[in-house]
Design a protein around this motif. Structure first.
Motif, PDB file in Angstrom:
ATOM      1  N   ASP A  48       0.818  -1.215   0.000  1.00  0.00           N
ATOM      2  CA  ASP A  48       0.000   0.000   0.000  1.00  0.00           C
ATOM      3  C   ASP A  48       0.851   1.264   0.000  1.00  0.00           C
ATOM      4  N   LEU A  49       2.017   1.207   0.660  1.00  0.00           N
ATOM      5  CA  LEU A  49       2.870   2.393   0.791  1.00  0.00           C
ATOM      6  C   LEU A  49       4.047   2.380  -0.185  1.00  0.00           C
ATOM      7  N   ASN A  50       4.099   1.358  -1.033  1.00  0.00           N
ATOM      8  CA  ASN A  50       5.162   1.244  -2.045  1.00  0.00           C
ATOM      9  C   ASN A  50       6.554   1.219  -1.419  1.00  0.00           C
ATOM     10  N   LEU A  51       6.732   0.398  -0.375  1.00  0.00           N
ATOM     11  CA  LEU A  51       8.034   0.242   0.261  1.00  0.00           C
ATOM     12  C   LEU A  51       8.751  -0.974  -0.328  1.00  0.00           C
ATOM     13  N   VAL A  52      10.065  -0.992  -0.186  1.00  0.00           N
ATOM     14  CA  VAL A  52      10.861  -1.964  -0.941  1.00  0.00           C
ATOM     15  C   VAL A  52      10.848  -3.371  -0.342  1.00  0.00           C
ATOM     16  N   SER A  53      10.539  -3.509   0.941  1.00  0.00           N
ATOM     17  CA  SER A  53      10.556  -4.831   1.551  1.00  0.00           C
ATOM     18  C   SER A  53       9.617  -4.872   2.743  1.00  0.00           C
ATOM     19  N   ARG A  54       9.265  -6.089   3.138  1.00  0.00           N
ATOM     20  CA  ARG A  54       8.418  -6.270   4.320  1.00  0.00           C
ATOM     21  C   ARG A  54       9.139  -5.773   5.575  1.00  0.00           C
ATOM     22  N   LEU A  55      10.453  -6.017   5.662  1.00  0.00           N
ATOM     23  CA  LEU A  55      11.208  -5.586   6.837  1.00  0.00           C
ATOM     24  C   LEU A  55      11.176  -4.073   6.994  1.00  0.00           C
ATOM     25  N   ILE A  56      11.386  -3.348   5.895  1.00  0.00           N
ATOM     26  CA  ILE A  56      11.323  -1.887   5.948  1.00  0.00           C
ATOM     27  C   ILE A  56       9.931  -1.437   6.363  1.00  0.00           C
ATOM     28  N   ALA A  57       8.889  -2.110   5.831  1.00  0.00           N
ATOM     29  CA  ALA A  57       7.511  -1.765   6.196  1.00  0.00           C
ATOM     30  C   ALA A  57       7.265  -2.007   7.679  1.00  0.00           C
ATOM     31  N   LYS A  58       7.842  -3.080   8.216  1.00  0.00           N
ATOM     32  CA  LYS A  58       7.658  -3.401   9.635  1.00  0.00           C
ATOM     33  C   LYS A  58       8.321  -2.360  10.524  1.00  0.00           C
ATOM     34  N   ILE A  59       9.568  -2.025  10.214  1.00  0.00           N
ATOM     35  CA  ILE A  59      10.276  -1.016  11.007  1.00  0.00           C
ATOM     36  C   ILE A  59       9.569   0.330  10.881  1.00  0.00           C
ATOM     37  N   PHE A  60       9.145   0.659   9.673  1.00  0.00           N
ATOM     38  CA  PHE A  60       8.439   1.920   9.442  1.00  0.00           C
ATOM     39  C   PHE A  60       7.182   1.999  10.306  1.00  0.00           C
ATOM     40  N   LEU A  61       6.402   0.921  10.350  1.00  0.00           N
ATOM     41  CA  LEU A  61       5.158   0.929  11.128  1.00  0.00           C
ATOM     42  C   LEU A  61       5.420   1.259  12.585  1.00  0.00           C
ATOM     43  N   PHE A  62       6.382   0.578  13.186  1.00  0.00           N
ATOM     44  CA  PHE A  62       6.600   0.745  14.612  1.00  0.00           C
ATOM     45  C   PHE A  62       7.283   2.070  14.952  1.00  0.00           C
ATOM     46  N   ARG A  63       7.863   2.740  13.965  1.00  0.00           N
ATOM     47  CA  ARG A  63       8.347   4.098  14.211  1.00  0.00           C
ATOM     48  C   ARG A  63       7.240   5.117  13.949  1.00  0.00           C
ATOM     49  N   CYS A  64       6.453   4.838  12.926  1.00  0.00           N
ATOM     50  CA  CYS A  64       5.447   5.810  12.513  1.00  0.00           C
ATOM     51  C   CYS A  64       4.340   5.948  13.561  1.00  0.00           C
ATOM     52  N   ILE A  65       3.980   4.844  14.231  1.00  0.00           N
ATOM     53  CA  ILE A  65       2.904   4.933  15.222  1.00  0.00           C
ATOM     54  C   ILE A  65       3.319   5.769  16.421  1.00  0.00           C
ATOM     55  N   TYR A  66       4.635   6.080  16.527  1.00  0.00           N
ATOM     56  CA  TYR A  66       5.103   6.973  17.577  1.00  0.00           C
ATOM     57  C   TYR A  66       5.590   8.304  17.000  1.00  0.00           C
ATOM     58  N   ARG A  67       5.105   8.632  15.792  1.00  0.00           N
ATOM     59  CA  ARG A  67       5.330   9.915  15.127  1.00  0.00           C
ATOM     60  C   ARG A  67       6.799  10.192  14.851  1.00  0.00           C
ATOM     61  N   GLY A  68       7.519   9.175  14.377  1.00  0.00           N
ATOM     62  CA  GLY A  68       8.901   9.406  13.953  1.00  0.00           C
ATOM     63  C   GLY A  68       8.930  10.403  12.804  1.00  0.00           C
ATOM     64  N   PRO A  69       9.825  11.406  12.836  1.00  0.00           N
ATOM     65  CA  PRO A  69       9.845  12.456  11.811  1.00  0.00           C
ATOM     66  C   PRO A  69      10.490  11.998  10.506  1.00  0.00           C
ATOM     67  N   ALA A  70      10.113  12.629   9.421  1.00  0.00           N
ATOM     68  CA  ALA A  70      10.639  12.289   8.098  1.00  0.00           C
ATOM     69  C   ALA A  70      12.156  12.440   8.055  1.00  0.00           C
ATOM     70  N   PHE A  71      12.689  13.464   8.715  1.00  0.00           N
ATOM     71  CA  PHE A  71      14.134  13.701   8.705  1.00  0.00           C
ATOM     72  C   PHE A  71      14.884  12.497   9.270  1.00  0.00           C
ATOM     73  N   ALA A  72      14.330  11.873  10.326  1.00  0.00           N
ATOM     74  CA  ALA A  72      14.997  10.729  10.953  1.00  0.00           C
ATOM     75  C   ALA A  72      15.086   9.552   9.987  1.00  0.00           C
ATOM     76  N   TYR A  73      14.027   9.331   9.204  1.00  0.00           N
ATOM     77  CA  TYR A  73      14.069   8.246   8.216  1.00  0.00           C
ATOM     78  C   TYR A  73      15.144   8.525   7.166  1.00  0.00           C
ATOM     79  N   SER A  74      15.232   9.755   6.733  1.00  0.00           N
ATOM     80  CA  SER A  74      16.174  10.098   5.661  1.00  0.00           C
ATOM     81  C   SER A  74      17.623   9.949   6.099  1.00  0.00           C
ATOM     82  N   MET A  75      17.877  10.042   7.413  1.00  0.00           N
ATOM     83  CA  MET A  75      19.232   9.946   7.938  1.00  0.00           C
ATOM     84  C   MET A  75      19.598   8.539   8.405  1.00  0.00           C
ATOM     85  N   ASP A  76      18.603   7.667   8.537  1.00  0.00           N
ATOM     86  CA  ASP A  76      18.822   6.303   9.015  1.00  0.00           C
ATOM     87  C   ASP A  76      19.342   5.442   7.855  1.00  0.00           C
TER      88      ASP A  76
END
Length: 243
Positions: A48-76
């Protein structure tokens, strides 16, 4: 002797679905529980979000539900391999919350509650006190603490229910208690199947037990994944259909 480990499946996500009563997330979870052959939440969000792998989607979910900022993703480094653009990741975040609007509204409500009262109160009555950091409310703490507390309270009920059934069945070994969102026990090899069968039953009955313990209406099924083996690293999955 073998370790038997029962892991509450997607507990952080399910507890937030309960807190927020997000309709889309609940519909997805109920559909998955009815038919586990469907894509789970991480595979579904990968598509649904056009992410490259299930693992990235999983990590993204658990950061996003705690309002992780876009800048943090870009630097990780884990995410920068996908894109180093904060604008790209903000687009993914916006798409996520456009899908789970009930969760987004819940976050807004929690933040407003803290700005008024300095605290949040979970559906189970657990009070979380918050303080400003450098003169500002820290949003990730506000969105994190209530959900982590809710999940911990779920596992308290699971642990008590499992220990009672452990004693009733007269299982041998050591009931080690909970490790985050897992129930762990050390049992003789010939007790592994009996322990696993008992734990599957605990999670089936857990919604009713939670509702009774906290005088609320827990309206979501709960699932567990069970493994056994000589240590926590080398576990072999046990499926309920094999028991």
């Amino acid at each position: 002797m073998s370790i038997v480990n029962a892991d509450a499946k997607s507990l952080e996500w399910i507890s937030y679905l309960f807190i927020s009563q997000d309709k889309v997330g609940i519909e997805e979870w109920l559909a998955f529980c009815d038919n586990p052959k469907l894509n789970d939440i991480h595979t579904k969000n990968q598509k649904d979000l056009n992410l490259v792998s299930r693992l990235i989607a999983k990590i993204f979910l658990f950061r996003c539900i705690y309002r992780g900022p876009a800048f943090a993703y870009s630097m990780d480094p884990d995410f920068a391999n996908v894109s180093k653009s904060p604008k790209f990741w903000q687009g993914i975040i916006d798409k996520f919350f456009d899908k789970y609007r009930g969760l987004n509204a819940c976050h807004t409500r929690l933040i407003q509650e803290v700005t008024r009262t300095g605290q949040t109160v979970s559906p189970f009555g657990r009070v979380h006190q918050h303080e400003k950091k450098k003169g500002e409310w820290y949003i990730p703490d506000i969105t994190n603490h209530i959900n982590q507390g809710c999940g911990a309270d779920v596992m308290v009920v699971a642990r008590v229910l499992a220990f009672k059934r452990w004693k009733d069945l007269g299982l041998e070994g050591h009931f080690i208690s909970t490790v985050h969102d897992s129930i762990v026990m050390d049992v003789p090899d010939d007790n592994v199947k009996a322990a696993a069968k008992m734990l599957f039953g605990v999670f089936k009955d857990l919604p009713k037990a939670i509702s009774q313990a906290y005088k609320c209406d827990w309206n979501l099924p709960l699932l567990c994944e069970i493994g056994y083996g000589p240590n926590q690293k080398d576990l072999t999955e046990i499926k309920e259909s094999d028991l």
